[in-house]
Write an enzyme that holds these catalytic residues in place. Sequence first.
Site: not given
Length: 284
Positions: A151-153, A155-156
């Site tokens: 999820a974090y990646s 978004a990035k």
Amino acid sequence: MNAIDSSTPSELVVVTGASTGIGRATARRLAADGFHVLAGVRTEAAAAEVKAEHVEPVLLDITDERQVAALADRVRGDRRPLRAVVNNAGIAVNAPIEALPLAEWRRQFDVTVFGQVAVIQALMPALLRSKGRVVNIGSTGGKVAMPAFGAYSGAKFAMEAVSDSLRREVEPFGVSVAVIVPGAVRTRLTERGGATSARLAEAMTPEQCTRYAGLMKAFRATTESWGTHGLDAAVVADAVSRAVHARKPRTRYTVGRDAAVMTRLTHLVPDRLLDRMVRRTMGL
């Protein structure tokens, strides 16, 4: 508004997510550089901590449309031109993709993508008038997606695309767009992300707990090592300062040896080999 005397900074800079870590270090650095910094924070307590000479805290939850609009009004009501918007606000939601509830996916993207786009849209008129610049704080997670960082990646990676598209849209009008790509940094974001990951792990089914026990142990060890061996946030703030001051800023500034290595590997190494290297790096 009263006339600005010669001792007052002649340009504004907005920094989101300025309560701690990279955001706070950036606000302080840019104030020392001679700008008047509007430092976005989420609480009155954080505002009291951040307030300093030429650092003006503003209450800003970038997912709150009213607060984003109030920030735009504050900028519009100031006679000083807006030199830069530094998009730093973000969260880290980390868990195996199978086990991560969709509500958490939406929360990750709401802050790290949609909130940042909202700030860009609200302040673009001021940036167009001043021929200013957007500086987005990226991550090696936006270049290499490690297990449990989906999820974090995601978004990035999305913000990498947004930054590229935005740059190609607004540079003809004099607005520059740069991305800062730091490696591991010692910040509160890592601590908060670890706490979030632990909460999410507790909600896994027994089968998921068994399946991903090794991964979550490796994830904790990896993020804890960042707290010990990561860069100081001031090093990232230095890169932001260069991007804000440069006559023609680079499109990307890589900060830290690990960021430089991982970014380069994505262009040189086949996917399967990179998979093995990532797993080995995490101790899997």
